[in-house]
Enzyme design. Structure first.
Site, PDB file in Angstrom:
ATOM      1  N   LYS A 126       0.836  -1.206   0.000  1.00 51.41           N
ATOM      2  CA  LYS A 126       0.000   0.000   0.000  1.00 51.41           C
ATOM      3  C   LYS A 126       0.873   1.258   0.000  1.00 51.41           C
ATOM      4  CE  LYS A 126      -3.141  -2.801  -0.168  1.00 51.41           C
ATOM      5  NZ  LYS A 126      -3.518  -3.148  -1.532  1.00 51.41           N
ATOM      6  N   HIS A 140     -15.793  -3.727   6.357  1.00 57.43           N
ATOM      7  CA  HIS A 140     -14.975  -3.233   5.250  1.00 57.43           C
ATOM      8  C   HIS A 140     -14.968  -4.180   4.060  1.00 57.43           C
ATOM      9  CE1 HIS A 140     -13.742  -0.238   8.086  1.00 57.43           C
ATOM     10  NE2 HIS A 140     -13.293  -1.170   8.898  1.00 57.43           N
ATOM     11  N   ARG A 191      -6.400  -8.048 -10.561  1.00 55.09           N
ATOM     12  CA  ARG A 191      -7.075  -9.313 -10.909  1.00 55.09           C
ATOM     13  C   ARG A 191      -8.513  -9.020 -11.296  1.00 55.09           C
ATOM     14  NH1 ARG A 191     -10.488  -8.778  -6.590  1.00 55.09           N
ATOM     15  NH2 ARG A 191      -9.494  -8.240  -4.634  1.00 55.09           N
ATOM     16  N   GLY A 231      -8.418  -5.024   1.325  1.00 59.07           N
ATOM     17  CA  GLY A 231      -9.767  -5.497   1.601  1.00 59.07           C
ATOM     18  C   GLY A 231     -10.197  -5.241   3.038  1.00 59.07           C
ATOM     19  N   GLY A 232      -9.625  -4.205   3.656  1.00 60.25           N
ATOM     20  CA  GLY A 232     -10.066  -3.825   4.997  1.00 60.25           C
ATOM     21  C   GLY A 232      -9.458  -4.658   6.114  1.00 60.25           C
ATOM     22  N   GLU A 260      -3.253   6.575   7.538  1.00 66.42           N
ATOM     23  CA  GLU A 260      -4.050   7.296   6.550  1.00 66.42           C
ATOM     24  C   GLU A 260      -5.086   8.112   7.313  1.00 66.42           C
ATOM     25  OE1 GLU A 260      -4.325   4.600   2.626  1.00 66.42           O
ATOM     26  OE2 GLU A 260      -6.232   4.956   3.614  1.00 66.42           O
TER      27      GLU A 260
END
Lengths: 447, 75
Positions: free
Chosen positions: A118, A237, A294, A166-167, A202
Site C-alpha cells: 500500500k 470493510h 485481478r 480489503g479492509g 491514513e
C-alpha cells in the site's frame, strides 16, 4: 485465432465456474484443481479435467503453488487463471508460472508486487498525478514514532498494514491511548496474515463512498476503462452490494475519475484487467485507495452494462493479442446491481457453515453460485456462496428485479444474509441513492 | 460452568489448560471459520477444569469448549 488450447483455473467455487463458462464458449479446454473439501462442488465436475491437489486447508491446496503447477504440467495446460483471492495477487505465483513455462493470466509479477504494497502503490499513484488519501508515506517502525507522527497529523487516523487490503489489518485510532493499545496487535496481525508487519497512517475520510474503476490494458500499450462500480454497501470493510453506474457521480466527475484511473494504470504500464479503488469524501473529492490486480468479484455488473466479457478480455490480453476495444466503442447501457450471498448470520455477520438442504433460484436474474443443493459449505474458505445480478433500463428497474429475485430465492440448511440483502434493497435511503460506507452499521429506515 | 462456541468453525488455538486461572473477559479459545477469527472469552472468572476440544477440531455453534470451576461472588 484461439487464445489458448487449455487453461488451468487455480481457484474454486463460483469464480472457477465463471471462468469455465467463458472458456467453453471459446472452445478452450479447462482444468479444475480442487481440495478434498470441494470434491462434490459443481466447478470440479464442469471442468474438462479435474485434479485433486490436497487436503481442505488452503495452505495445503489452493495456496500450494507447486502442487498447482504440477497439475498444470501433468494436464498440459498452457495458461493459469488465478480467479480472485488465494494466489491471484501473489507475485511469487506469477513468477513461478513463467518459470515453468505457463502464461499467468494477469499482470506482470513486478506490477502485482508494487500494488500489493500500500505504501509503494500510494507513492506510484501520487507520482502519476492521481490523488491519494492524505497520510504519512513512511512506515511506522515503533510506537514512539507512530505517536510523534500522529501528533503532527492529528487524530482520528487509520492505522493500516502496508501489505494488507480489503479492509483486513486496519484499526481506527482516535487518541494516543487508543494508538498505544492498537499498535502492537496491529503489527502482530499484519505479520501473521500478510507476512509483513509494516504499518502506516491514513487520514480517516468521514461519510466516505467507495467507487472503483475497471481498467484493461494490453501488452501493446493500448488501454481503456470500463466505467465505475459503486461499492459503498459494506460490512467489516467488505463489499455486500455493488451497482453501476454510481448514483453519486455526474458526467463530469465520472469522466475525471475514469481518466485518473486510466492514467494510474498507464503510469505502471499495467497489463490485463484490473481495478483501481477510490474513496470519495463528502465534498466529492476522490482519492486512490488501492489497486486490485485481478478480476473483481463484482465484475458481472460491468459485463451487464457494457456487454464486454471480462474473462474473455483477460484471456485475449494474456495471449498477447490487442485489446480489440476502443474507448469510444465502450458504452454503458442501463443499470446493474449485484448482491453477494454470504453463508453467515444476517444480524451478527458470523460465519454459518453447513449443508445446503434446499436451493431455489427463480428466473429473472443472473446467478453466479459455487454451490448447489446438497453441497456442504465448509469452514475452510470464504463465506461467499454466490452472487445475484440484475439489470434494468433504469436504477429503479434493476432494484425492482433484485427485490423480486431475492424474494423468490430459497436457501436452506445454512444461515445466509438474504434477509439483510432484501432489507437493504427495500430501504428508502438505498432506493434514493443516498448512502455511504457506514450504511450497514446504522439503523435502517423505511422497511 | 461451560464456555460454548459462538459459531461453527475450527478450533484454531486453545489458550488455557486444566488448572489455568482465568478472569472474566479472558480469551480461552480462538475459533476460525471462513477466514474469520473469533475469540471465545470467559464470561466470569474461575479455574479451568476441563478442555473439551483440541486444536483442529470442527465444532458446531453452541458446542462446549471449556469447563470452568467458577469463582463464587467474585469481588
Amino acid at each position: 485465432m484461439p487464445y489458448f488450447r487449455k487453461v488451468l483455473i487455480a481457484n474454486r467455487g463460483e469464480i472457477a465456474r465463471r471462468v469455465i463458462r467463458t472458456c467453453r464458449r471459446l472452445g478452450i479446454r479447462t482444468v479444475a484443481v480442487y481440495s478434498e473439501a470441494d470434491r462434490a462442488l459443481p466447478f470440479a465436475r464442469e471442468a474438462d479435467e479435474a485434479v485433486l491437489i490436497g487436503p481442505p486447508p488452503a495452505a495445503q491446496s489452493y495456496m500450494a503453488i507447486e502442487k498447482i503447477l504440477d497439475a498444470a504440467e501433468e494436464t498440459g495446460a498452457e495458461a493459469v487463471h488465478p480467479g480472485y483471492g488465494f494466489l491471484a495477487e501473489n507475485p511469487l505465483f506469477a513468477r513461478r508460472c513463467a518459470e515453468r513455462g505457463l502464461v499467468f493470466i494477469g499482470p506482470r509479477p513486478e506490477v502485482i508486487e508494487a500494488m500489493g504494497s500500500k505504501l509503494a502503490s500510494r507513492q506510484l499513484m501520487r507520482r502519476a498525478g492521481v490523488p491519494v488519501i492524505p497520510g504519512w508515506d513512511e512506515p511506522l517502525p515503533t510506537l514512539a514514532e507512530a505517536q510523534r507522527v500522529a501528533g503532527a497529523l492529528g487524530f482520528p487516523l487509520l492505522l493500516k498494514a502496508s501489505a494488507g487490503g480489503g479492509g483486513i489489518g486496519m484499526h481506527l485510532v482516535s487518541s494516543p491511548d487508543e494508538l498505544e493499545r492498537a499498535f502492537d496487535s496491529a503489527r502482530e496481525r499484519a505479520q501473521r496474515y500478510f507476512g509483513d508487519g509494516t504499518l502506516y497512517f491514513e487520514r480517516l475520510v468521514p461519510g466516505a463512498r467507495h467507487i472503483e474503476v475497471q481498467v484493461a490494458r494490453d501488452s501493446h500499450g493500448a488501454g481503456v476503462h470500463l466505467f465505475e462500480r459503486e461499492c459503498s454497501i459494506q460490512r467489516r470493510h467488505q463489499k455486500v452490494i455493488e451497482e453501476t453506474p454510481s448514483p453519486f457521480l455526474d458526467a463530469e466527475r465520472r469522466a475525471a475519475l475514469c481518466e485518473a484511473a486510466l492514467r494510474g494504470a498507464e503510469a505502471i504500464d499495467y497489463t490485463n484487467v484490473g481495478t483501481i479503488e477510490f474513496v470519495f469524501d463528502q465534498a466529492g473529492q476522490f482519492y486512490f485507495l488501492e489497486m486490485n490486480t485481478r478480476l473483481q468479484v463484482e465484475h458481472p455488473i460491468t459485463e451487464e452494462t457494457t456487454g464486454v466479457d471480462l474473462v474473455e478480455l483477460q484471456l485475449r490480453i494474456a495471449a498477447g493479442q490487442p485489446l480489440g476495444l476502443a474507448q469510444e466503442g465502450i458504452r454503458q447501457e442501463g443499470h446493474a446491481i449485484e448482491c453477494r450471498v454470504y453463508a453467515e448470520d444476517p444480524q451478527t455477520f458470523l460465519p454459518s457453515p453447513g449443508t445446503i438442504t434446499r436451493m431455489e433460484l427463480p428466473e429473472g436474474a443472473r446467478y453466479e453460485f459455487g454451490y448447489e443443493e446438497g453441497n456442504a459449505v465448509t469452514p475452510y474458505y470464504d463465506p461467499l456462496i454466490g452472487k445475484v445480478i440484475t439489470r434494468g433500463a433504469t436504477r429503479s428497474e434493476a432494484i425492482e428485479r433484485m427485490i423480486e429475485a431475492l424474494r423468490g430465492m430459497r436457501i436452506e440448511g445454512i444461515k445466509t444474509n438474504l434477509p439483510l440483502l432484501l432489507a437493504v434493497c427495500q430501504d428508502a435511503s438505498f432506493q434514493s441513492g443516498r448512502y455511504d460506507t457506514s450504511f450497514l452499521s446504522r439503523p435502517r429506515s423505511g422497511q | 460452568m461451560e464456555i460454548t462456541s459462538s459459531m461453527s468453525g475450527i478450533v484454531a488455538r486453545v489458550l488455557v489448560e486444566p488448572g489455568t486461572p482465568v478472569q472474566a473477559g479472558d480469551t480461552v479459545v480462538v475459533l476460525e471459520s471462513m477466514k474469520m477469527e473469533i475469540a471465545v472469552v470467559a464470561e466470569q472468572g474461575g479455574v479451568v477444569k476441563e478442555i473439551r476440544v483440541r486444536e483442529g477440531d470442527f465444532v458446531e455453534e453452541g458446542a462446549p469448549l471449556v469447563v470452568l470451576d467458577a469463582h463464587r461472588a467474585e469481588s
